[in-house]
Motif scaffolding. Sequence first.
Motif, PDB file in Angstrom:
ATOM      1  N   VAL A   1      -1.740  -6.383  -7.659  1.00  0.00           N
ATOM      2  CA  VAL A   1      -2.836  -5.900  -6.641  1.00  0.00           C
ATOM      3  C   VAL A   1      -2.912  -4.620  -6.261  1.00  0.00           C
ATOM      4  O   VAL A   1      -1.713  -4.098  -6.479  1.00  0.00           O
ATOM      5  CB  VAL A   1      -2.903  -7.035  -5.242  1.00  0.00           C
ATOM      6  CG1 VAL A   1      -3.058  -8.205  -5.266  1.00  0.00           C
ATOM      7  CG2 VAL A   1      -1.584  -6.697  -4.530  1.00  0.00           C
ATOM      8  N   ILE A   2      -4.036  -4.150  -6.079  1.00  0.00           N
ATOM      9  CA  ILE A   2      -3.770  -2.858  -5.697  1.00  0.00           C
ATOM     10  C   ILE A   2      -4.655  -2.456  -4.289  1.00  0.00           C
ATOM     11  O   ILE A   2      -5.455  -3.569  -4.044  1.00  0.00           O
ATOM     12  CB  ILE A   2      -4.602  -1.637  -6.480  1.00  0.00           C
ATOM     13  CG1 ILE A   2      -6.156  -2.209  -6.934  1.00  0.00           C
ATOM     14  CG2 ILE A   2      -3.752  -1.666  -7.924  1.00  0.00           C
ATOM     15  CD1 ILE A   2      -6.959  -1.440  -7.793  1.00  0.00           C
ATOM     16  N   GLY A   3      -4.317  -1.528  -3.542  1.00  0.00           N
ATOM     17  CA  GLY A   3      -5.150  -1.359  -2.378  1.00  0.00           C
ATOM     18  C   GLY A   3      -4.599  -0.300  -1.229  1.00  0.00           C
ATOM     19  O   GLY A   3      -4.114   0.635  -1.457  1.00  0.00           O
ATOM     20  N   LEU A   4      -4.893  -0.642  -0.108  1.00  0.00           N
ATOM     21  CA  LEU A   4      -4.764   0.211   1.026  1.00  0.00           C
ATOM     22  C   LEU A   4      -4.257  -0.638   1.936  1.00  0.00           C
ATOM     23  O   LEU A   4      -4.589  -1.679   2.577  1.00  0.00           O
ATOM     24  CB  LEU A   4      -5.756   1.215   1.331  1.00  0.00           C
ATOM     25  CG  LEU A   4      -5.714   1.806   2.805  1.00  0.00           C
ATOM     26  CD1 LEU A   4      -4.748   3.016   2.665  1.00  0.00           C
ATOM     27  CD2 LEU A   4      -7.271   2.443   3.132  1.00  0.00           C
ATOM     28  N   GLU A   5      -3.075  -0.102   2.962  1.00  0.00           N
ATOM     29  CA  GLU A   5      -2.601  -0.958   4.228  1.00  0.00           C
ATOM     30  C   GLU A   5      -2.276   0.080   5.151  1.00  0.00           C
ATOM     31  O   GLU A   5      -1.888   1.430   4.980  1.00  0.00           O
ATOM     32  CB  GLU A   5      -1.300  -1.582   3.707  1.00  0.00           C
ATOM     33  CG  GLU A   5      -0.419  -2.128   4.680  1.00  0.00           C
ATOM     34  CD  GLU A   5       0.581  -3.122   4.418  1.00  0.00           C
ATOM     35  OE1 GLU A   5       0.701  -3.967   3.690  1.00  0.00           O
ATOM     36  OE2 GLU A   5       1.767  -2.579   5.067  1.00  0.00           O
ATOM     37  N   LEU A   6      -2.559  -0.137   6.437  1.00  0.00           N
ATOM     38  CA  LEU A   6      -2.257   0.571   7.884  1.00  0.00           C
ATOM     39  C   LEU A   6      -1.223  -0.213   8.486  1.00  0.00           C
ATOM     40  O   LEU A   6      -1.808  -1.533   8.892  1.00  0.00           O
ATOM     41  CB  LEU A   6      -3.556   0.763   8.273  1.00  0.00           C
ATOM     42  CG  LEU A   6      -4.615   1.381   7.589  1.00  0.00           C
ATOM     43  CD1 LEU A   6      -5.922   1.542   8.229  1.00  0.00           C
ATOM     44  CD2 LEU A   6      -4.253   2.887   6.886  1.00  0.00           C
ATOM     45  N   ASN A   7      -0.251   0.377   8.584  1.00  0.00           N
ATOM     46  CA  ASN A   7       0.819  -0.481   9.374  1.00  0.00           C
ATOM     47  C   ASN A   7       1.654   0.565  10.293  1.00  0.00           C
ATOM     48  O   ASN A   7       1.865   1.940   9.929  1.00  0.00           O
ATOM     49  CB  ASN A   7       1.820  -1.326   8.775  1.00  0.00           C
ATOM     50  CG  ASN A   7       2.638  -0.354   7.784  1.00  0.00           C
ATOM     51  OD1 ASN A   7       3.744   0.336   8.236  1.00  0.00           O
ATOM     52  ND2 ASN A   7       2.438  -0.287   6.506  1.00  0.00           N
ATOM     53  N   PRO A   8       2.253   0.184  11.430  1.00  0.00           N
ATOM     54  CA  PRO A   8       2.938   0.991  12.339  1.00  0.00           C
ATOM     55  C   PRO A   8       4.579   1.553  11.882  1.00  0.00           C
ATOM     56  O   PRO A   8       4.683   2.705  12.149  1.00  0.00           O
ATOM     57  CB  PRO A   8       2.943   0.084  13.572  1.00  0.00           C
ATOM     58  CG  PRO A   8       2.980  -1.163  13.063  1.00  0.00           C
ATOM     59  CD  PRO A   8       2.273  -1.064  11.949  1.00  0.00           C
ATOM     60  N   VAL A   9       4.975   0.801  11.222  1.00  0.00           N
ATOM     61  CA  VAL A   9       6.350   1.409  10.872  1.00  0.00           C
ATOM     62  C   VAL A   9       6.290   2.563   9.862  1.00  0.00           C
ATOM     63  O   VAL A   9       7.091   3.435   9.869  1.00  0.00           O
ATOM     64  CB  VAL A   9       7.162  -0.058   9.971  1.00  0.00           C
ATOM     65  CG1 VAL A   9       8.521   0.515   9.588  1.00  0.00           C
ATOM     66  CG2 VAL A   9       7.368  -1.027  11.298  1.00  0.00           C
ATOM     67  N   ASP A  10       5.280   2.362   8.791  1.00  0.00           N
ATOM     68  CA  ASP A  10       5.239   3.451   7.985  1.00  0.00           C
ATOM     69  C   ASP A  10       4.679   4.498   8.494  1.00  0.00           C
ATOM     70  O   ASP A  10       4.848   5.745   8.305  1.00  0.00           O
ATOM     71  CB  ASP A  10       4.074   2.934   6.576  1.00  0.00           C
ATOM     72  CG  ASP A  10       4.747   1.992   5.706  1.00  0.00           C
ATOM     73  OD1 ASP A  10       5.935   1.733   5.853  1.00  0.00           O
ATOM     74  OD2 ASP A  10       4.166   1.596   4.709  1.00  0.00           O
ATOM     75  N   ALA A  11       3.781   4.449   9.577  1.00  0.00           N
ATOM     76  CA  ALA A  11       3.310   5.448  10.280  1.00  0.00           C
ATOM     77  C   ALA A  11       4.485   6.393  10.843  1.00  0.00           C
ATOM     78  O   ALA A  11       4.623   7.582  11.148  1.00  0.00           O
ATOM     79  CB  ALA A  11       2.052   5.207  11.388  1.00  0.00           C
TER      80      ALA A  11
ATOM     81  N   ARG B   1      -7.272  -5.779  -3.841  1.00  0.00           N
ATOM     82  CA  ARG B   1      -7.843  -6.380  -4.867  1.00  0.00           C
ATOM     83  C   ARG B   1      -7.179  -6.679  -6.076  1.00  0.00           C
ATOM     84  O   ARG B   1      -6.037  -5.971  -6.171  1.00  0.00           O
ATOM     85  CB  ARG B   1      -9.162  -5.508  -4.969  1.00  0.00           C
ATOM     86  CG  ARG B   1      -9.105  -4.270  -5.625  1.00  0.00           C
ATOM     87  CD  ARG B   1     -10.246  -3.491  -5.964  1.00  0.00           C
ATOM     88  NE  ARG B   1     -11.146  -4.066  -6.790  1.00  0.00           N
ATOM     89  CZ  ARG B   1     -12.500  -4.557  -6.579  1.00  0.00           C
ATOM     90  NH1 ARG B   1     -12.993  -4.182  -5.537  1.00  0.00           N
ATOM     91  NH2 ARG B   1     -13.149  -5.025  -7.456  1.00  0.00           N
ATOM     92  N   SER B   2      -7.590  -7.394  -7.046  1.00  0.00           N
ATOM     93  CA  SER B   2      -6.809  -7.639  -8.113  1.00  0.00           C
ATOM     94  C   SER B   2      -6.545  -6.216  -8.959  1.00  0.00           C
ATOM     95  O   SER B   2      -7.513  -5.367  -9.063  1.00  0.00           O
ATOM     96  CB  SER B   2      -7.470  -8.892  -9.108  1.00  0.00           C
ATOM     97  OG  SER B   2      -7.503  -9.965  -8.208  1.00  0.00           O
ATOM     98  N   SER B   3      -5.433  -6.159  -9.662  1.00  0.00           N
ATOM     99  CA  SER B   3      -5.282  -4.804 -10.238  1.00  0.00           C
ATOM    100  C   SER B   3      -5.762  -4.861 -11.564  1.00  0.00           C
ATOM    101  O   SER B   3      -5.692  -5.991 -12.357  1.00  0.00           O
ATOM    102  CB  SER B   3      -3.714  -4.589 -10.379  1.00  0.00           C
ATOM    103  OG  SER B   3      -3.509  -3.650 -11.407  1.00  0.00           O
TER     104      SER B   3
END
Length: 269
Positions: free
Chosen positions: A74-84, A61-63
Amino acid sequence: MEPIRRSLMVKNDSFEWNGWHILTRKGPIMGHKEGETLEQTMSLPHLPDMLFHQNVVRFTRSSPNAGQDPEEPVIGLELNPVDALATVNDHEDLVHVATAKEWMEARKDSPHIQKVIKPYDWTYTPKTYKGTLLGGGQIRVEPSSTGIDYEKLKEREKILFFDEVILYEDELDDNGCSLLTTKLRVMPSGFFCLLRFYLRVDNTLIRVIDNRFHYEAGQNYILREYSFRESKFTDLQIPMSVRNDPNEVGQHLKLVDETKEKLIWPASS
């Protein structure tokens, strides 16, 4: 496959809701050349056999500070395999299979046997991964005395958007299963997302790590609940069909650790 052809296989789905932009991306399993490139940037000697490196679930969403800091709009949350995978233990083998000596002897000619001999977590357990926060330091994480209201989530609501995304999977040389998935749903009242890691090492242990995220419309935070559950095979008196079901087995496992937190961003002025 040509890079252009591979890019055409990537599917993006998005949904706009209450100021949020919600994106899911699904692509093919990472190819050999791509894997070699990624391995050079990571400390793990091997990567999961089925790594969907382009897959992602993202809530943005807009910061509130976008005007003052255009580099972080923007701010928010991401789920991705490389960071995991970046959180996987890269120097210790913490899981030993049942009858390990016989198991390794039977597979001494396997090109994958070094996965077990070389010390690192060959189960690809992302023990400390709780999602990737977007927006730099604008989001602060605080312990929460209250958790997710699951009774509210059980209320019948129209599902505005739903998706499920596999991040990576490995059959552990036919010795079990390691699986990281995420699923989400958006309702009129908010959104809910589950990031789940399921591990089954046959005749040894079963492990489930859950991260649950709930946002309620009108709030300036996301509730995050983390739980780590694990039990030895010998301690479980449940059918094999339940052991093999990531959605069912968790309730039968011993709770090892859990936390409740708020992901808070500045309220809009």
